[in-house]
Design an enzyme around this catalytic site. Structure first.
Site, PDB file in Angstrom:
ATOM      1  N   SER A  27       0.836  -0.833  -0.068  1.00  0.00           N
ATOM      2  CA  SER A  27       0.315  -0.260   0.264  1.00  0.00           C
ATOM      3  C   SER A  27       0.511   1.191   0.216  1.00  0.00           C
ATOM      4  CB  SER A  27      -0.747   0.178   1.212  1.00  0.00           C
ATOM      5  OG  SER A  27      -0.219  -0.560   2.063  1.00  0.00           O
ATOM      6  N   GLY A  28       2.133   1.422   0.466  1.00  0.00           N
ATOM      7  CA  GLY A  28       2.991   2.492   0.622  1.00  0.00           C
ATOM      8  C   GLY A  28       2.342   3.646   1.392  1.00  0.00           C
ATOM      9  N   CYS A  29       1.349   2.965   1.909  1.00  0.00           N
ATOM     10  CA  CYS A  29       0.870   3.751   2.463  1.00  0.00           C
ATOM     11  C   CYS A  29       0.905   5.255   3.357  1.00  0.00           C
ATOM     12  CB  CYS A  29      -1.088   4.086   3.231  1.00  0.00           C
ATOM     13  SG  CYS A  29      -0.847   3.123   4.387  1.00  0.00           S
ATOM     14  N   ILE A  30       0.850   6.408   3.008  1.00  0.00           N
ATOM     15  CA  ILE A  30       1.429   7.010   4.546  1.00  0.00           C
ATOM     16  C   ILE A  30      -0.047   7.765   5.138  1.00  0.00           C
ATOM     17  CG2 ILE A  30       4.047   7.171   2.766  1.00  0.00           C
ATOM     18  CD1 ILE A  30       2.683  10.247   1.652  1.00  0.00           C
TER      19      ILE A  30
END
Lengths: 106, 410
Positions: free
Chosen positions: A103-106
């Site tokens: 997801s590489g979510c921030i």
């Protein structure tokens, strides 16, 4: 839209983002074939260390691990990950391991 | 008497102490909150300090002034959490605090020492940060006399607090140097491990265009391994090099060390919790939210606020023996300062990316989503008042905790 492709004799479903939809469809032959597609051939023992860790971690956590996690918990340094899976190791490892796109979510 | 222990009196902890002291009967519950610091920083304000827009007085208040009188406030370092014994050991007087329920809201902090070469003789000389109070003040001083060159803003790794802050910093830098009549002497570059300006596709594309319009360079997919401070170089794991004259860095972020020491954290000391109920994956009387929790959403005050509101309702059910509802949706809402008195607003959750539209009143606004406007800038400026007077005190903010699709188009 999903697509179905024949990977090493298995019918595998892929999502919009090009990653496998169902991690349970995965096996070692599929991994080798997917690795070939992205220019990694053959898979060495060290590649398998990473892939096996990611599969096990996914089972426990429900997400593809980050590079930091593979390095700190899985014991494969980030520098080596870039050598094993050049240009974007997090995504490439997830792809070969049959996991969802990170997801590489921030 | 039941004991509720809150670790951390930051944005999330302060808000929860206020809300829960209001909801729980004082005859039945004793609420204790522990924090090592007496000062509450308005962290969103750090961004404005380097450019002289805010000064120290705008971002610093006493924590105690924002905590309710009925809550027992202990200023102390936290030594160890012992979940098997339902107790926490603190440094002050070697005390042991026993709890029935524990809420971990110890936040996240920048760790520049995690990146080789960052902290050394050049730290706060040619290498700066703005994620700490001291760092923001030092950078303000630096920028006042800086004569120009290559200013590189880089993100060391994910996750980090307030994901839009680096973009805002570089937009504000563009404005600042324009105003000083020296923009032509400054080369601005954003270096990020992300594949673009932001993660979510629609926002990433809009913000990428904004960077281009402002003549700001973007270097994506760059995960730094180290800094060669003497040579003024940022070096990636793939041995790519970015040269700088002034490096403004967003260091690696980690949760509190006590989380790691106590065996409650992941590889970065963040607490694994159920992403919809915020209950610990290990213990059924421990919760975590805000920056401290390992959640796949932004580490930001707005998220802590929405999570807190949802959590309090759920917690009241839980202590009455009812099941937790999976109500937290990862809702985030961020004003992005884009410079020259304008701003952009984004609103999203775990599943829905930022979309254009009007907010909070569908069709009316007054704020515009995913679009630059002066009103959005004023929203950001007004938010500081709302933070100190409404959000921390746990009062109604007029925005729903769960994300709404009303007024948005896809």
């Amino acid at each position: 839209m999903t697509t179905v492709r024949d990977i090493a004799g298995n019918e595998i479903e892929f999502g919009d983002d090009g990653y496998m939809l169902n991690p349970d469809d995965w096996n070692q032959d599929v991994a080798a074939e997917l690795a070939k597609e992205i220019g990694i051939d053959p898979l060495t023992d060290r590649h398998w260390d990473v892939i096996n860790f990611c599969r096990e971690d996914y089972e426990e956590q429900g997400d593809a691990p980050t590079l930091r996690r593979i390095s700190k918990v899985g014991g494969v340094p980030t520098k080596e990950l870039y050598k094993l899976f050049p240009k974007g190791p997090a995504k490439k490892v997830a792809y070969v391991s049959g996991l969802k796109k990170p997801s590489g979510c921030i | 008497m039941k004991k509720l222990l809150i670790l951390g009196a930051g944005t999330a902890g302060t808000m929860l102490a206020n809300k829960l002291s209001h909801e729980l009967s004082q005859e039945e519950w004793k609420i204790t909150i522990v924090d090592q610091d007496t000062v509450h920083y308005y962290q969103p304000g750090f961004l404005f300090i380097p450019f002289g827009i805010y000064g120290p007085n705008d971002v610093v208040k006493a924590k105690r002034d924002y905590l309710p009188p009925s809550v027992d406030v202990i200023v102390s370092e936290i030594e160890l959490i012992e979940p098997e014994k339902n107790q926490v050991r603190i440094a002050k007087d070697n005390r042991t605090l026993v709890y029935d329920y524990l809420i971990i809201v110890t936040g996240a902090s920048p760790r520049p020492e995690e990146t080789p070469g960052l902290v050394g003789p050049e730290w706060r000389k040619s290498i700066h940060d703005f994620y700490t109070y001291e760092g923001a003040l030092a950078l303000a001083k630096k920028l006042r006399t800086w004569e120009g060159g290559r200013l590189v803003l880089n993100i060391m790794d994910l996750p980090y607090k307030c994901p839009v802050a680096p973009l805002e910093f570089i937009f504000l830098a563009d404005w600042y140097f324009h105003d000083k009549g020296m923009r032509d002497k400054v080369d601005l570059t954003l270096v990020t491990p992300l594949p673009g300006a932001f993660t979510k596709p629609r926002a990433s594309s809009l913000l990428g265009n904004t960077l281009e319009e402002k003549n700001i360079n973007l270097i994506p997919d760059f995960l730094p391994e180290r800094v060669d401070a003497e040579a003024h170089q940022l070096i990636s794991y793939e041995e790519e090099v970015v040269d700088y004259d002034l490096l403004v860095t967003v260091p690696v972020h980690m949760g509190a060390d006590v989380i790691g020491r106590s065996g409650l954290g992941d590889e970065s000391n963040f607490v694994p919790v159920d992403k919809h109920t915020l209950l610990s994956k290990q213990y059924d009387n421990i919760f975590s939210l805000g920056d401290a929790a390992a959640l796949p959403t932004s580490k930001a005050g707005s998220v802590a606020h929405f999570a807190g509101e949802v959590f309090v309702e759920n917690f009241l059910r839980y202590i009455d023996g009812l099941e937790l509802q999976p109500t937290f949706d990862g809702h985030a809402n961020c004003f992005i300062e884009s410079g020259f008195g304008k701003g952009i607003l984004i609103d999203f959750n775990y599943d829905v990316e930022p979309l254009p539209g009007k907010f909070p009143l569908p069709g009316i606004g007054p704020f515009s989503l995913l679009q630059e406007s002066e009103m959005n800038h004023w929203g950001k400026m007004m938010f500081r008042w709302m933070y100190w007077n409404l959000l921390l005190k746990g009062k109604e903010m007029g925005i729903t905790s769960q994300m709404s699709m009303a007024g948005k188009w896809s």
